[in-house]
Design a protein around this motif. Structure first.
Motif, PDB file in Angstrom:
ATOM      1  N   LEU A   1       0.977  -1.159   0.004  1.00 51.43           N
ATOM      2  CA  LEU A   1       0.041   0.094   0.072  1.00 51.43           C
ATOM      3  C   LEU A   1       0.876   1.102  -0.050  1.00 51.43           C
ATOM      4  CD1 LEU A   1      -3.037  -0.454   2.409  1.00 51.43           C
ATOM      5  CD2 LEU A   1      -3.005   0.126   0.052  1.00 51.43           C
ATOM      6  N   VAL A   2       2.106   1.383   0.727  1.00 53.08           N
ATOM      7  CA  VAL A   2       2.762   2.434   0.653  1.00 53.08           C
ATOM      8  C   VAL A   2       3.431   2.798  -0.409  1.00 53.08           C
ATOM      9  CG1 VAL A   2       4.804   3.371   1.956  1.00 53.08           C
ATOM     10  CG2 VAL A   2       3.167   2.213   3.083  1.00 53.08           C
ATOM     11  N   LEU A   3       3.910   1.414  -1.144  1.00 57.50           N
ATOM     12  CA  LEU A   3       4.703   1.645  -2.401  1.00 57.50           C
ATOM     13  C   LEU A   3       3.683   2.097  -3.436  1.00 57.50           C
ATOM     14  CD1 LEU A   3       7.082  -1.269  -2.359  1.00 57.50           C
ATOM     15  CD2 LEU A   3       7.612   1.140  -1.647  1.00 57.50           C
TER      16      LEU A   3
ATOM     17  N   SER B   1      -5.911   2.944   7.171  1.00 55.97           N
ATOM     18  CA  SER B   1      -7.005   4.081   7.057  1.00 55.97           C
ATOM     19  C   SER B   1      -6.259   5.089   6.525  1.00 55.97           C
ATOM     20  CB  SER B   1      -7.572   4.424   8.445  1.00 55.97           C
ATOM     21  OG  SER B   1      -7.989   3.095   8.987  1.00 55.97           O
ATOM     22  N   LEU B   2      -4.991   5.547   6.606  1.00 58.29           N
ATOM     23  CA  LEU B   2      -4.534   6.861   6.289  1.00 58.29           C
ATOM     24  C   LEU B   2      -3.914   6.588   4.937  1.00 58.29           C
ATOM     25  CD1 LEU B   2      -0.770   7.046   6.390  1.00 58.29           C
ATOM     26  CD2 LEU B   2      -1.584   7.029   8.788  1.00 58.29           C
ATOM     27  N   LEU B   3      -3.701   5.427   4.533  1.00 59.18           N
ATOM     28  CA  LEU B   3      -3.019   5.077   3.082  1.00 59.18           C
ATOM     29  C   LEU B   3      -4.177   4.996   2.200  1.00 59.18           C
ATOM     30  CD1 LEU B   3      -0.180   2.619   3.799  1.00 59.18           C
ATOM     31  CD2 LEU B   3       0.036   4.977   2.988  1.00 59.18           C
ATOM     32  N   ILE B   4      -5.352   4.098   2.698  1.00 56.78           N
ATOM     33  CA  ILE B   4      -6.402   4.211   1.622  1.00 56.78           C
ATOM     34  C   ILE B   4      -6.869   5.267   1.172  1.00 56.78           C
ATOM     35  CG2 ILE B   4      -8.572   2.966   1.290  1.00 56.78           C
ATOM     36  CD1 ILE B   4      -7.294   0.432   3.019  1.00 56.78           C
TER      37      ILE B   4
ATOM     38  N   GLN C   1      10.692  10.747   1.057  1.00 53.35           N
ATOM     39  CA  GLN C   1      10.885  10.802   2.278  1.00 53.35           C
ATOM     40  C   GLN C   1       9.704  10.297   3.037  1.00 53.35           C
ATOM     41  OE1 GLN C   1      13.314  13.241   4.576  1.00 53.35           O
ATOM     42  NE2 GLN C   1      14.318  14.031   2.797  1.00 53.35           N
ATOM     43  N   LYS C   2       8.605  11.044   2.482  1.00 53.69           N
ATOM     44  CA  LYS C   2       7.134  10.611   3.149  1.00 53.69           C
ATOM     45  C   LYS C   2       6.921   9.247   3.325  1.00 53.69           C
ATOM     46  CE  LYS C   2       5.988  15.185   1.736  1.00 53.69           C
ATOM     47  NZ  LYS C   2       5.272  15.875   0.626  1.00 53.69           N
ATOM     48  N   GLY C   3       7.125   8.621   1.754  1.00 58.44           N
ATOM     49  CA  GLY C   3       6.883   7.133   1.689  1.00 58.44           C
ATOM     50  C   GLY C   3       7.724   6.356   2.769  1.00 58.44           C
ATOM     51  N   ILE C   4       9.121   6.687   2.959  1.00 63.60           N
ATOM     52  CA  ILE C   4      10.013   6.011   3.773  1.00 63.60           C
ATOM     53  C   ILE C   4       9.588   6.040   5.201  1.00 63.60           C
ATOM     54  CG2 ILE C   4      12.369   6.326   4.647  1.00 63.60           C
ATOM     55  CD1 ILE C   4      13.291   7.525   2.161  1.00 63.60           C
ATOM     56  N   GLY C   5       8.965   7.112   5.588  1.00 65.43           N
ATOM     57  CA  GLY C   5       8.320   7.312   7.054  1.00 65.43           C
ATOM     58  C   GLY C   5       7.211   6.466   7.202  1.00 65.43           C
TER      59      GLY C   5
END
Length: 492
Positions: A22-24, A99-102, A227-231
């Motif tokens: 999901l992050v990627l 929740s935050l990613l979707i 960097q946001k994705g890394i976090g």
């Protein structure tokens, strides 16, 4: 990377893969959603062919993530309420991540589909706020402690003022070009150059600088948005595999010693400014409250001694984090979060002498040295997702930014002014650890050049951009609020 799955239950491994996926996916969408802005002017002015521009932009985005540091990554993570960060290994933590990613993905894809330049940064921050507010409501806590508002305000300020600054500086730079060379070919449009004058290519120097600034802006975008994705990946790893990732298990004995020494210095410098601190922060006033599943962890300004002493006690004689059990590792992280938060608060207090404020800054850095990190494979994975996403789906946003903001076609000088200012602004924000919006900075910079060139603005496009800018926070906040509330009710 594959040693992640050793000893994991099948269900946990599935959730881990899905969560990181999901992050990627968010970063991939970010690639074609936001990075189109980095190549909008260079494609629109025909300085490069679209495929080559997008390909090179993807590579420079990759490099920006790879070499960009972690300041923005943890600025995003630390927006989350500390009670969720402290108990992130729970099911509640997993629901939070989903929740935050979707919600962020839904809004990003929707605005991209309609070709509206909306901000992935705005979307992500709104999603984080929604989770924090829902968590506060469900735990009967005030919304004022449900979100890390001190950090949120800093993020809001950077998101609000960066487009205004971008518009002003881009307009001023264009006015400089107009005054410096009022009759130069740089003030021609691609239509005048290619259709009327029948020239195959743009002028050499404008083309050269447009290409360079586009690649520089792509690099800066990778630094900031990557960097946001890394976090977010680190947040997933904290939640699902705290034993391996809640602390940097590769920390040296020296780095662990620095963390312990920072706690000791915190006590010393806190007492040196005790009277001033007591006058600014009345006794009992809470900086943060972390509510774990089993106990209340309160982080009060007046209890710095207690938290520092606990951290020093846990790390006494420890030269390798492998010597600590999972609970001790979480305790180290929580105490570090608490003390670093207090140190940063004191650093920003003007009533405290400057030499001590500098000391608090150094203490905060030493405290977080072994907690604010990312494995190399995480950085590479996010870089690849952002870089590959850049190479598709760019056309919708390019057409809006390049041709629909102003009433007249964009000139080479306008494209150059907007792109130089945007690249410098984003790179500066990344260096200082501020998350900013690539979309908003470039769109406002283009608008600023249109005003300076007396070209006028297309009201319908500007209206759509403003509506997206206004709605992004409340919509993404509402989506994540609802998803978190529902997920917690069903699974926790």
């Amino acid at each position: 990377m594959f040693d992640l799955f050793q000893g994991l239950d099948f269900s946990v491994a599935v959730v881990l893969i899905f969560s990181i996926g999901l992050v990627l996916a968010f970063e991939f969408v970010n690639g074609f959603h936001d990075t189109a802005n980095a190549v909008a002017t260079v494609i629109y002015t025909k300085s490069m062919k679209p495929r080559m521009a997008v390909f090179l932009s993807g590579i420079f985005n990759f490099l920006g993530v790879l070499l960009g540091g972690l300041g923005v990554a943890y600025a995003i993570v630390n927006l989350l309420p500390m009670d969720l960060l402290a108990s992130a290994s729970s099911v509640k933590g997993i629901v939070m991540v989903f929740s935050l990613l979707i919600s962020a993905l839904i809004w990003n894809l929707g605005t991209w589909y309609f070709g509206i330049p909306a901000s992935s940064s705005h979307t992500l921050i709104g999603s984080i706020l929604g989770v924090g507010l829902a968590n506060a409501l469900m735990t009967d806590r005030s919304i004022f402690v449900g979100v890390n508002w001190s950090k949120a305000m800093g993020v809001f300020e950077s998101l609000l003022f960066s487009p205004i600054i971008g518009a002003g500086l881009a307009g001023l730079l264009l006015l400089f070009f107009l005054k410096w060379k009022p009759k130069s070919y740089i003030h021609k449009t691609p239509y005048q150059r290619h259709v009327i004058e029948k020239r195959k290519r743009p002028p050499f120097w404008p083309r050269f600088w447009l290409i360079c600034s586009a690649l520089g802006m792509s690099y800066a975008h990778g630094q900031n948005d990557g960097q946001k994705g890394i976090g977010l990946v680190m947040l997933v790893l904290f939640s699902l595999m705290p034993a391996k990732f809640v602390l940097d298990m590769n920390s040296s004995a020296f780095e662990i010693g620095q963390t312990r020494a920072a706690a000791e210095h915190m006590i010393e410098y806190y007492h040196a400014n005790q009277k001033t601190i007591d006058s600014i922060f009345p006794a009992g006033e809470k900086e943060q409250i972390i509510k774990g599943e089993e106990q209340l962890f309160s982080c009060e300004m007046s209890e710095v001694d207690v938290h520092a002493a606990k951290l020093m006690n846990i790390l006494e004689g420890v030269h390798d984090y492998d010597a600590l059990d999972v609970d001790q590792r979480w305790a180290v992280r929580n105490e570090v979060m608490c003390l670093a938060s207090v140190a940063k608060t004191l650093e920003s207090s003007k009533e405290i002498p400057e030499n001590y404020r500098k000391s608090y800054h150094s203490i905060a850095q030493d405290l977080t040295k072994t907690t604010q990190y990312a494995p190399f494979w995480v950085i590479v994975a996010v870089a690849m997702a952002l870089g590959s996403g850049t190479m598709i789906g760019w056309r919708r946003v390019v057409e809006t930014v390049g041709g629909k903001i102003g009433k007249k076609d964009m000139t080479y000088a306008q494209g150059l002014s907007a792109q130089i200012v945007s690249g410098v602004a984003i790179a500066s924000a990344s260096h200082l650890g501020f998350p900013v919006s690539t979309t908003h900075i470039l769109s406002s910079s283009v608008a600023g050049t249109m005003v300076a060139n007396k070209a006028g603005l297309q009201k319908s496009t500007v209206k759509n951009i403003l509506i997206a800018w206004i709605l992004t926070l409340p919509v993404s906040t509402g989506l994540s609020f609802g998803l978190y509330y529902l997920g917690t009710a069903l699974f926790v």
